[in-house]
Design a protein around this motif. Structure first.
Motif, PDB file in Angstrom:
ATOM      1  N   MET A   1       0.841  -1.165   0.000  1.00  0.00           N
ATOM      2  CA  MET A   1       0.000   0.000   0.000  1.00  0.00           C
ATOM      3  C   MET A   1       0.899   1.246   0.000  1.00  0.00           C
ATOM      4  N   GLU A   2       0.598   2.193  -0.860  1.00  0.00           N
ATOM      5  CA  GLU A   2       1.335   3.463  -0.917  1.00  0.00           C
ATOM      6  C   GLU A   2       1.130   4.240   0.387  1.00  0.00           C
ATOM      7  N   PHE A   3       2.108   5.070   0.741  1.00  0.00           N
ATOM      8  CA  PHE A   3       2.052   5.804   2.003  1.00  0.00           C
ATOM      9  C   PHE A   3       0.794   6.671   2.120  1.00  0.00           C
ATOM     10  N   ASN A   4       0.458   7.425   1.082  1.00  0.00           N
ATOM     11  CA  ASN A   4      -0.740   8.273   1.148  1.00  0.00           C
ATOM     12  C   ASN A   4      -2.013   7.450   1.270  1.00  0.00           C
ATOM     13  N   GLU A   5      -1.997   6.245   0.703  1.00  0.00           N
ATOM     14  CA  GLU A   5      -3.127   5.329   0.855  1.00  0.00           C
ATOM     15  C   GLU A   5      -3.261   4.886   2.315  1.00  0.00           C
ATOM     16  N   VAL A   6      -2.125   4.592   2.932  1.00  0.00           N
ATOM     17  CA  VAL A   6      -2.120   4.202   4.346  1.00  0.00           C
ATOM     18  C   VAL A   6      -2.690   5.339   5.192  1.00  0.00           C
ATOM     19  N   LEU A   7      -2.267   6.565   4.905  1.00  0.00           N
ATOM     20  CA  LEU A   7      -2.779   7.707   5.660  1.00  0.00           C
ATOM     21  C   LEU A   7      -4.296   7.826   5.539  1.00  0.00           C
ATOM     22  N   ARG A   8      -4.815   7.603   4.354  1.00  0.00           N
ATOM     23  CA  ARG A   8      -6.264   7.686   4.155  1.00  0.00           C
ATOM     24  C   ARG A   8      -7.001   6.520   4.823  1.00  0.00           C
ATOM     25  N   MET A   9      -6.351   5.374   4.930  1.00  0.00           N
ATOM     26  CA  MET A   9      -6.999   4.207   5.535  1.00  0.00           C
ATOM     27  C   MET A   9      -6.936   4.230   7.067  1.00  0.00           C
ATOM     28  N   ARG A  10      -6.038   5.037   7.624  1.00  0.00           N
ATOM     29  CA  ARG A  10      -5.934   5.119   9.079  1.00  0.00           C
ATOM     30  C   ARG A  10      -7.183   5.815   9.619  1.00  0.00           C
ATOM     31  N   GLN A  11      -7.884   5.120  10.485  1.00  0.00           N
ATOM     32  CA  GLN A  11      -9.113   5.665  11.059  1.00  0.00           C
ATOM     33  C   GLN A  11      -9.348   5.008  12.407  1.00  0.00           C
ATOM     34  N   SER A  12     -10.177   5.615  13.196  1.00  0.00           N
ATOM     35  CA  SER A  12     -10.508   5.063  14.507  1.00  0.00           C
ATOM     36  C   SER A  12     -11.655   4.079  14.358  1.00  0.00           C
ATOM     37  N   VAL A  13     -11.360   2.820  14.636  1.00  0.00           N
ATOM     38  CA  VAL A  13     -12.348   1.744  14.505  1.00  0.00           C
ATOM     39  C   VAL A  13     -12.858   1.412  15.902  1.00  0.00           C
ATOM     40  N   ARG A  14     -14.177   1.342  16.016  1.00  0.00           N
ATOM     41  CA  ARG A  14     -14.791   1.097  17.315  1.00  0.00           C
ATOM     42  C   ARG A  14     -15.710  -0.132  17.331  1.00  0.00           C
ATOM     43  N   ARG A  15     -15.497  -1.047  16.377  1.00  0.00           N
ATOM     44  CA  ARG A  15     -16.207  -2.339  16.355  1.00  0.00           C
ATOM     45  C   ARG A  15     -15.292  -3.370  15.713  1.00  0.00           C
ATOM     46  N   TYR A  16     -15.102  -4.482  16.412  1.00  0.00           N
ATOM     47  CA  TYR A  16     -14.172  -5.508  15.957  1.00  0.00           C
ATOM     48  C   TYR A  16     -14.828  -6.877  15.914  1.00  0.00           C
ATOM     49  N   ARG A 159     -12.894   2.070   4.759  1.00  0.00           N
ATOM     50  CA  ARG A 159     -12.912   2.854   3.520  1.00  0.00           C
ATOM     51  C   ARG A 159     -11.942   4.009   3.668  1.00  0.00           C
ATOM     52  N   PRO A 160     -11.258   4.350   2.597  1.00  0.00           N
ATOM     53  CA  PRO A 160     -10.329   5.479   2.691  1.00  0.00           C
ATOM     54  C   PRO A 160     -11.065   6.780   3.011  1.00  0.00           C
ATOM     55  N   ARG A 161     -10.462   7.580   3.848  1.00  0.00           N
ATOM     56  CA  ARG A 161     -11.007   8.900   4.169  1.00  0.00           C
ATOM     57  C   ARG A 161     -10.682   9.849   3.023  1.00  0.00           C
ATOM     58  N   PRO A 162     -11.523  10.847   2.789  1.00  0.00           N
ATOM     59  CA  PRO A 162     -11.266  11.790   1.695  1.00  0.00           C
ATOM     60  C   PRO A 162     -10.076  12.699   2.006  1.00  0.00           C
ATOM     61  N   ASP A 163      -9.470  13.210   0.967  1.00  0.00           N
ATOM     62  CA  ASP A 163      -8.351  14.153   1.111  1.00  0.00           C
ATOM     63  C   ASP A 163      -8.895  15.566   1.239  1.00  0.00           C
ATOM     64  N   GLU A 164      -9.530  15.847   2.335  1.00  0.00           N
ATOM     65  CA  GLU A 164     -10.055  17.200   2.517  1.00  0.00           C
ATOM     66  C   GLU A 164      -9.311  17.878   3.656  1.00  0.00           C
ATOM     67  N   ALA A 165      -9.093  19.163   3.503  1.00  0.00           N
ATOM     68  CA  ALA A 165      -8.388  19.926   4.522  1.00  0.00           C
ATOM     69  C   ALA A 165      -9.288  20.092   5.756  1.00  0.00           C
ATOM     70  N   VAL A 166      -8.750  19.819   6.919  1.00  0.00           N
ATOM     71  CA  VAL A 166      -9.500  20.003   8.147  1.00  0.00           C
ATOM     72  C   VAL A 166      -8.820  21.004   9.082  1.00  0.00           C
ATOM     73  N   PHE A 167      -7.564  21.270   8.833  1.00  0.00           N
ATOM     74  CA  PHE A 167      -6.813  22.209   9.676  1.00  0.00           C
ATOM     75  C   PHE A 167      -6.565  23.486   8.886  1.00  0.00           C
ATOM     76  N   ASN A 168      -6.571  24.592   9.590  1.00  0.00           N
ATOM     77  CA  ASN A 168      -6.161  25.835   8.959  1.00  0.00           C
ATOM     78  C   ASN A 168      -4.666  25.783   8.735  1.00  0.00           C
ATOM     79  N   VAL A 169      -4.228  26.281   7.611  1.00  0.00           N
ATOM     80  CA  VAL A 169      -2.801  26.317   7.274  1.00  0.00           C
ATOM     81  C   VAL A 169      -2.422  27.773   7.020  1.00  0.00           C
ATOM     82  N   THR A 170      -1.344  28.195   7.646  1.00  0.00           N
ATOM     83  CA  THR A 170      -0.826  29.537   7.380  1.00  0.00           C
ATOM     84  C   THR A 170       0.588  29.402   6.864  1.00  0.00           C
ATOM     85  N   TYR A 171       1.039  30.396   6.148  1.00  0.00           N
ATOM     86  CA  TYR A 171       2.380  30.389   5.561  1.00  0.00           C
ATOM     87  C   TYR A 171       3.109  31.661   5.985  1.00  0.00           C
TER      88      TYR A 171
END
Length: 173
Positions: A1-16, A159-171
């Motif tokens: 699995m590609e690294f960005n794919e892993v990041l999208r698949m990382r999620q909090s699972v609460r049923r096993y 399911r992979p999470r979407p690539d949407e910005a959730v944090f404010n970013v400043t430069y």
């Protein structure tokens, strides 16, 4: 699995499911923890405890219910709990940050393996210091539990999470 794919698949699972996590998968997750950054390269400051004993997991839940009065399962039925504890060698000011780095590496490794996981802090905070479960888990009295990761086979499709910005970013350029 590609690294960005892993990041999208990382999620909090609460049923096993009840399926156990294989020894190979546990080792892969622990290997990821070994690569986590910790301040001053202080690996002696932390110990990882692999808890898969149904007896110890039940005792942790029992102690949590007694400590909080809550009747829920704080580990969501996961068959595996990976506990991060600090030792007397830990640098106090950065221990919680180091623990978070260890958890994140293990969380990402679980995602890469197709496993579900969820970061657990509140339960550990509630039962820290209760000798009953700590002794059953084989913790030395000199260690202090900080947090953990519940791990298992997800009872719901991942399911992979979407690539949407959730944090404010400043430069500052």
């Amino acid at each position: 699995m590609e690294f960005n794919e892993v990041l999208r698949m990382r999620q909090s699972v609460r049923r096993y499911t009840e399926e156990k996590v294989s020894a190979e998968d546990i080792q892969a997750i622990l290997t990821a923890a070994q690569h986590a950054p910790v301040g001053m390269h202080n690996s002696k400051g932390y110990v990882l405890t692999v808890i898969s004993s149904e007896t110890v997991l039940a005792l942790m839940k029992k102690n949590y219910k007694e400590a909080t009065g809550k009747d829920n399962d704080p580990m969501y039925g996961a068959p595996l709990f990976l506990l991060v504890s600090k030792t007397p060698e830990a640098i106090e000011e950065i221990a919680k940050y180091d623990a978070a780095c260890l958890i994140e590496n293990m969380h990402l490794a679980a995602a890469a393996l197709g496993l579900g996981s969820v970061y657990i802090h509140g339960m550990i905070f509630s039962i820290r210091g209760i000798k009953e479960w700590q002794a059953a888990a084989g913790l030395l009295e000199s260690t202090v539990p900080l947090c953990g990761l519940a791990v298992g086979h997800s009872a719901v499709p991942l399911r992979p999470r979407p690539d949407e910005a959730v944090f404010n970013v400043t430069y500052a350029e």
